[in-house]
Design a protein around this motif. Sequence first.
Motif, PDB file in Angstrom:
ATOM      1  N   VAL A   3      35.816  45.333  41.399  1.00 31.99           N
ATOM      2  CA  VAL A   3      37.162  46.052  40.994  1.00 31.99           C
ATOM      3  C   VAL A   3      37.626  47.036  42.301  1.00 31.99           C
ATOM      4  O   VAL A   3      36.948  47.276  42.306  1.00 31.99           O
ATOM      5  CB  VAL A   3      37.089  47.168  39.627  1.00 31.99           C
ATOM      6  CG1 VAL A   3      38.176  47.883  39.385  1.00 31.99           C
ATOM      7  CG2 VAL A   3      36.655  46.400  38.613  1.00 31.99           C
ATOM      8  N   ASP A   7      43.070  47.724  40.594  1.00 29.70           N
ATOM      9  CA  ASP A   7      42.290  48.048  39.170  1.00 29.70           C
ATOM     10  C   ASP A   7      42.141  48.738  38.508  1.00 29.70           C
ATOM     11  O   ASP A   7      42.118  49.571  37.234  1.00 29.70           O
ATOM     12  CB  ASP A   7      41.430  46.723  39.192  1.00 29.70           C
ATOM     13  CG  ASP A   7      41.881  45.209  39.706  1.00 29.70           C
ATOM     14  OD1 ASP A   7      43.083  44.686  39.280  1.00 29.70           O
ATOM     15  OD2 ASP A   7      40.651  44.468  39.945  1.00 29.70           O
ATOM     16  N   THR A  35      52.999  40.850  38.839  1.00 34.58           N
ATOM     17  CA  THR A  35      51.580  41.284  39.109  1.00 34.58           C
ATOM     18  C   THR A  35      50.773  42.002  37.998  1.00 34.58           C
ATOM     19  O   THR A  35      49.105  41.945  38.338  1.00 34.58           O
ATOM     20  CB  THR A  35      51.798  42.205  40.220  1.00 34.58           C
ATOM     21  OG1 THR A  35      52.617  41.623  41.286  1.00 34.58           O
ATOM     22  CG2 THR A  35      50.905  43.015  40.919  1.00 34.58           C
ATOM     23  N   LEU A  36      51.350  43.883  37.506  1.00 32.90           N
ATOM     24  CA  LEU A  36      50.343  43.733  36.478  1.00 32.90           C
ATOM     25  C   LEU A  36      50.073  42.982  35.356  1.00 32.90           C
ATOM     26  O   LEU A  36      49.387  43.512  35.088  1.00 32.90           O
ATOM     27  CB  LEU A  36      51.722  44.604  36.154  1.00 32.90           C
ATOM     28  CG  LEU A  36      50.678  46.334  34.915  1.00 32.90           C
ATOM     29  CD1 LEU A  36      49.214  46.694  35.730  1.00 32.90           C
ATOM     30  CD2 LEU A  36      51.622  47.314  34.347  1.00 32.90           C
ATOM     31  N   ARG A  39      47.357  41.193  36.957  1.00 34.13           N
ATOM     32  CA  ARG A  39      45.957  41.678  37.055  1.00 34.13           C
ATOM     33  C   ARG A  39      45.339  41.853  35.276  1.00 34.13           C
ATOM     34  O   ARG A  39      44.106  42.387  35.233  1.00 34.13           O
ATOM     35  CB  ARG A  39      46.552  43.676  37.306  1.00 34.13           C
ATOM     36  CG  ARG A  39      46.687  43.295  38.936  1.00 34.13           C
ATOM     37  CD  ARG A  39      45.493  42.750  39.329  1.00 34.13           C
ATOM     38  NE  ARG A  39      45.591  43.049  40.950  1.00 34.13           N
ATOM     39  CZ  ARG A  39      44.923  43.475  41.824  1.00 34.13           C
ATOM     40  NH1 ARG A  39      44.142  44.316  41.509  1.00 34.13           N
ATOM     41  NH2 ARG A  39      45.207  43.388  42.858  1.00 34.13           N
ATOM     42  N   ARG A  42      43.482  39.434  34.088  1.00 31.39           N
ATOM     43  CA  ARG A  42      41.973  38.840  34.581  1.00 31.39           C
ATOM     44  C   ARG A  42      41.142  40.178  33.986  1.00 31.39           C
ATOM     45  O   ARG A  42      39.717  39.910  33.897  1.00 31.39           O
ATOM     46  CB  ARG A  42      42.289  38.942  35.750  1.00 31.39           C
ATOM     47  CG  ARG A  42      40.806  38.768  36.772  1.00 31.39           C
ATOM     48  CD  ARG A  42      40.939  38.745  38.606  1.00 31.39           C
ATOM     49  NE  ARG A  42      41.928  40.137  38.373  1.00 31.39           N
ATOM     50  CZ  ARG A  42      41.565  41.187  39.057  1.00 31.39           C
ATOM     51  NH1 ARG A  42      40.194  41.275  38.277  1.00 31.39           N
ATOM     52  NH2 ARG A  42      41.751  42.281  39.434  1.00 31.39           N
ATOM     53  N   LEU A  43      41.732  40.881  33.643  1.00 33.49           N
ATOM     54  CA  LEU A  43      40.263  42.296  33.702  1.00 33.49           C
ATOM     55  C   LEU A  43      39.946  41.935  32.096  1.00 33.49           C
ATOM     56  O   LEU A  43      38.655  41.813  31.889  1.00 33.49           O
ATOM     57  CB  LEU A  43      41.003  43.881  34.066  1.00 33.49           C
ATOM     58  CG  LEU A  43      41.730  44.270  35.181  1.00 33.49           C
ATOM     59  CD1 LEU A  43      42.561  45.280  34.799  1.00 33.49           C
ATOM     60  CD2 LEU A  43      40.263  44.267  35.904  1.00 33.49           C
TER      61      LEU A  43
END
Length: 160
Positions: A3, A7, A35-36, A39, A42-43
């Motif tokens: 992270v 993140d 981009t957000l 992310r 992915r999180l």
Amino acid sequence: MAVDQLDTRILRLLLEQPRTSVREYARILGVARGTLQARLDRLERDGVITGTAPTLSPAALGHPVLAFVHIEVTQGHLADVGDDLAGVPEIIEAYSITGGGDLLARVAARDAGHLEDIVQQLNRLPGVVRTRTEVALRERVPHRVLPLVEAIGRAAAERR
């Protein structure tokens, strides 16, 4: 999963402002919406973000008594008892543990009598040897992950 600082900033916003839109998060963070979203995806995929449901209060739902029940289980029956615990609605969560007992259950009850009924129900489950109950008097540190997220973010920044 690693992270990084972005993140960490994203997770902080999610925790502090859970009802904000992705567009608004991107604006606040100064990053592109794509981009957000990448992310966030992915999180979620990596299991860092595990849900988006609201946090509910058992006390406000009429179950103000909080107790922790240590459950000792007959050898070889841990999985069966664990499965049976899922059928008890007042059990908010349960974990396999080391130390004094095999399972630890967090229980919400209406009052002391209701708690006793729940504990007796647990004692009747096949494979349960005995229980030990501890009643919570007052919450001293509410459930939180933000301090952990911030510590991980600081560590990531120091590694850079």
